[in-house]
Write a protein that holds these residues in place. Structure first.
Motif, PDB file in Angstrom:
ATOM      1  N   ARG A 153       3.293   2.561  -5.568  1.00 41.88           N
ATOM      2  CA  ARG A 153       2.445   3.424  -4.739  1.00 41.88           C
ATOM      3  C   ARG A 153       3.058   3.603  -3.354  1.00 41.88           C
ATOM      4  NH1 ARG A 153      -2.134   0.897  -7.239  1.00 41.88           N
ATOM      5  NH2 ARG A 153      -2.388  -0.573  -5.499  1.00 41.88           N
ATOM      6  N   TYR A 154       3.762   2.599  -2.876  1.00 43.85           N
ATOM      7  CA  TYR A 154       4.407   2.676  -1.559  1.00 43.85           C
ATOM      8  C   TYR A 154       5.782   3.335  -1.651  1.00 43.85           C
ATOM      9  CZ  TYR A 154       0.795  -0.459   0.197  1.00 43.85           C
ATOM     10  OH  TYR A 154      -0.411  -1.005   0.564  1.00 43.85           O
ATOM     11  N   PHE A 155       6.501   2.985  -2.711  1.00 45.46           N
ATOM     12  CA  PHE A 155       7.863   3.498  -2.884  1.00 45.46           C
ATOM     13  C   PHE A 155       8.017   3.968  -4.329  1.00 45.46           C
ATOM     14  CE2 PHE A 155       8.024   0.129   0.348  1.00 45.46           C
ATOM     15  CZ  PHE A 155       8.469   0.874   1.429  1.00 45.46           C
ATOM     16  N   PRO A 156       7.836   5.271  -4.578  1.00 46.28           N
ATOM     17  CA  PRO A 156       7.828   5.795  -5.944  1.00 46.28           C
ATOM     18  C   PRO A 156       9.183   5.759  -6.658  1.00 46.28           C
ATOM     19  CG  PRO A 156       7.707   7.577  -4.355  1.00 46.28           C
ATOM     20  CD  PRO A 156       7.533   6.310  -3.583  1.00 46.28           C
ATOM     21  N   SER A 157      10.246   5.469  -5.940  1.00 50.63           N
ATOM     22  CA  SER A 157      11.566   5.410  -6.574  1.00 50.63           C
ATOM     23  C   SER A 157      12.474   4.461  -5.799  1.00 50.63           C
ATOM     24  CB  SER A 157      12.206   6.805  -6.606  1.00 50.63           C
ATOM     25  OG  SER A 157      12.520   7.242  -5.295  1.00 50.63           O
ATOM     26  N   GLN A 158      13.552   4.059  -6.448  1.00 52.15           N
ATOM     27  CA  GLN A 158      14.531   3.205  -5.780  1.00 52.15           C
ATOM     28  C   GLN A 158      15.125   3.920  -4.569  1.00 52.15           C
ATOM     29  OE1 GLN A 158      18.214   2.441  -7.888  1.00 52.15           O
ATOM     30  NE2 GLN A 158      18.328   0.353  -7.080  1.00 52.15           N
ATOM     31  N   ALA A 159      15.367   5.228  -4.711  1.00 50.22           N
ATOM     32  CA  ALA A 159      15.933   6.001  -3.609  1.00 50.22           C
ATOM     33  C   ALA A 159      15.005   5.983  -2.395  1.00 50.22           C
ATOM     34  CB  ALA A 159      16.184   7.442  -4.055  1.00 50.22           C
TER      35      ALA A 159
END
Length: 231
Positions: free
Chosen positions: A64-70
């Motif tokens: 929810r905070y960081f939807p992807s590694q990028a």
């Protein structure tokens, strides 16, 4: 990389930073960022799931905070860049501005060297998977802060250089700015911190002076590099 130097840089940021959002969401995001930074400083380029596990946060919450590694790595990189992102100069002398930018940025980049190398590794890994057709729909990790920073540094030359010359100078300066330069000058040449910054600044100054000399020579119809005369 001396982790204590990064901790000192982070402490300086905390002392100068404005008040930030508080509450459970802010604390969870901060925990994620600090955990990701710690892992990247150890040489990893962690996934969101790996950071969630290390931070003891559920994967659902982490995404929810960081939807992807990028997105996660970009947030850590921006955190590491810190004052570099808000760098400004009041000088109207391009060479002085470039020197000031390098003096501000290069020690910071070195302090967070492992973090930026981990981000570079992700960029290279994504490029390889894109070339192989295996990247899929994974969001790309984008880099480009140096473009705006260098264009701002040589801003006083906009009226002196033609657009093509201005862009070429910024491109040339980008070869001397960033974690790649730290890698070459420290890892390959074995320079210490002061020597590394000195060489980078010298090269950047030489590029600025060469661009100005070339522009002036063309405006007067003279060759920037005198040709040998035939007797």
């Amino acid at each position: 990389m001396d982790v204590s130097r990064q901790q000192a840089a982070s402490s300086d940021d905390a002392a100068q930073a404005p008040a930030v959002e508080k509450g459970p969401r802010a604390r969870t995001r901060r925990l994620m960022l600090e955990t990701a930074t710690r892992l990247m400083q150890s040489g990893m380029t962690p996934s969101v799931s790996e950071v969630a596990e290390a931070a003891e946060v559920s994967r659902a919450t982490a995404y929810r905070y960081f939807p992807s590694q990028a997105a996660l790595v970009q947030a850590v990189v921006d955190e590491g860049l810190g004052p570099i992102l808000t760098w400004k100069s009041a000088s109207d002398d391009a060479e002085r501005r470039v020197a000031d930018l390098f003096a501000t940025a290069m020690p910071r980049i070195e302090a967070f060297e492992a973090t930026f190398k981990a981000a570079l590794k992700l960029s290279l890994d994504q490029w390889a998977r894109r070339q192989a057709g295996t990247l899929g729909s994974e969001p790309a990790f984008t880099r480009g802060h140096r473009v705006d920073l260098l264009k701002d540094a040589i801003g006083p030359l906009k009226g002196r250089l033609k657009p093509r010359q201005f862009k070429r100078l910024a491109q040339a300066l980008s070869l001397m700015f960033g974690v790649e330069v730290v890698t070459v000058l420290k890892d390959i040449w074995g320079l210490d911190s002061a020597e590394m910054v000195s060489v980078a600044q010298w090269a950047a100054g030489a590029l600025v002076r060469a661009a100005m000399a070339e522009s002036d020579a063309k405006s007067t119809g003279m060759s920037a590099t005198p040709e040998a005369t035939i007797g």
